[in-house]
Design an enzyme around this catalytic site. Structure first.
Site, PDB file in Angstrom:
ATOM      1  N   GLY A  11       2.925  -1.153  -4.139  1.00 48.85           N
ATOM      2  CA  GLY A  11       1.782  -1.767  -4.796  1.00 48.85           C
ATOM      3  C   GLY A  11       0.637  -1.902  -3.818  1.00 48.85           C
ATOM      4  O   GLY A  11       0.574  -1.208  -2.804  1.00 48.85           O
ATOM      5  N   CYS A  12      -0.247  -2.807  -4.106  1.00 44.67           N
ATOM      6  CA  CYS A  12      -1.435  -3.013  -3.273  1.00 44.67           C
ATOM      7  C   CYS A  12      -1.033  -3.345  -1.840  1.00 44.67           C
ATOM      8  O   CYS A  12      -0.240  -4.255  -1.604  1.00 44.67           O
ATOM      9  CB  CYS A  12      -2.255  -4.154  -3.867  1.00 44.67           C
ATOM     10  SG  CYS A  12      -3.698  -4.564  -2.892  1.00 44.67           S
ATOM     11  N   PHE A  13      -1.580  -2.615  -0.890  1.00 45.99           N
ATOM     12  CA  PHE A  13      -1.205  -2.861   0.501  1.00 45.99           C
ATOM     13  C   PHE A  13      -1.661  -4.225   0.988  1.00 45.99           C
ATOM     14  O   PHE A  13      -1.129  -4.745   1.955  1.00 45.99           O
ATOM     15  CB  PHE A  13      -1.645  -1.751   1.439  1.00 45.99           C
ATOM     16  CG  PHE A  13      -3.069  -1.250   1.328  1.00 45.99           C
ATOM     17  CD1 PHE A  13      -4.141  -2.073   1.028  1.00 45.99           C
ATOM     18  CD2 PHE A  13      -3.322   0.083   1.540  1.00 45.99           C
ATOM     19  CE1 PHE A  13      -5.437  -1.587   0.949  1.00 45.99           C
ATOM     20  CE2 PHE A  13      -4.617   0.592   1.473  1.00 45.99           C
ATOM     21  CZ  PHE A  13      -5.676  -0.255   1.177  1.00 45.99           C
TER      22      PHE A  13
END
Length: 172
Positions: A11-13
């Protein structure tokens, strides 16, 4: 001291840095892009779903302090391993969950860990996180590094759904 690297996409880093960075033996965690077909992609290019990259973190660690197997265990607790096309509010192939392995040893550890998670019964749906060979890793732009520390309110909002999922599935 001999350092090693691990690369995880989940997912979003922005939400993947802090859980690793908080561990002893972690030397550095870099947000970036990997797994795609374009050299040195930008955030906008990756976000457009045209490069094949995932948002990922590259972790430099001291294996005498923290093992790769421990990092994989931490990784599972940051992701929904049953969701192949994104993580939580982040949707699309650039947010797919992937363990990128550097060598046969990392592959064996990741594969065994994935099998153990599948057999655990913790999730009713299949574990769909892929295990792929690591390729070039490109650091994201400076504004994406250490996002949680520089933007605590936005990080808290971005992380809320992930934190609730983790609490529901991992805390006994």
């Amino acid at each position: 001291m001999s350092l090693e690297t691990a690369i995880f996409a989940g997912g979003c880093f922005w939400c993947m840095v802090q859980p690793f960075e908080a561990q002893p033996g972690i030397e550095n965690v870099v947000s970036g892009y990997t797994g795609g077909t374009v050299a040195n992609p930008s955030y906008e290019q990756v976000k457009s779903h045209q490069t094949g990259h995932t948002e990922a973190v590259q972790i430099t660690f001291d294996p005498s302090v923290i093992s790769y197997a421990q990092l994989v265990d931490i990784y599972w607790q940051q992701t929904d391993p049953t969701d192949a096309m994104g993580q939580f509010q982040d949707r699309g192939d650039n947010y797919r969950p992937v363990i990128y392995v550097a060598d046969a040893e990392q592959r064996a550890i990741a594969t065994a860990s994935k099998a153990a998670l599948a057999a655990s019964g913790r999730f009713s749906d299949p574990i769909v996180t892929t295990i792929e060979d690591a390729g070039p890793f490109y650091a994201a732009e400076p504004e994406h590094q250490q996002f949680y520390a520089r933007n605590p309110r936005r990080y808290a909002a971005e992380h809320a759904q992930r934190a609730a999922f983790t609490k529901a599935h991992w805390q006994e």
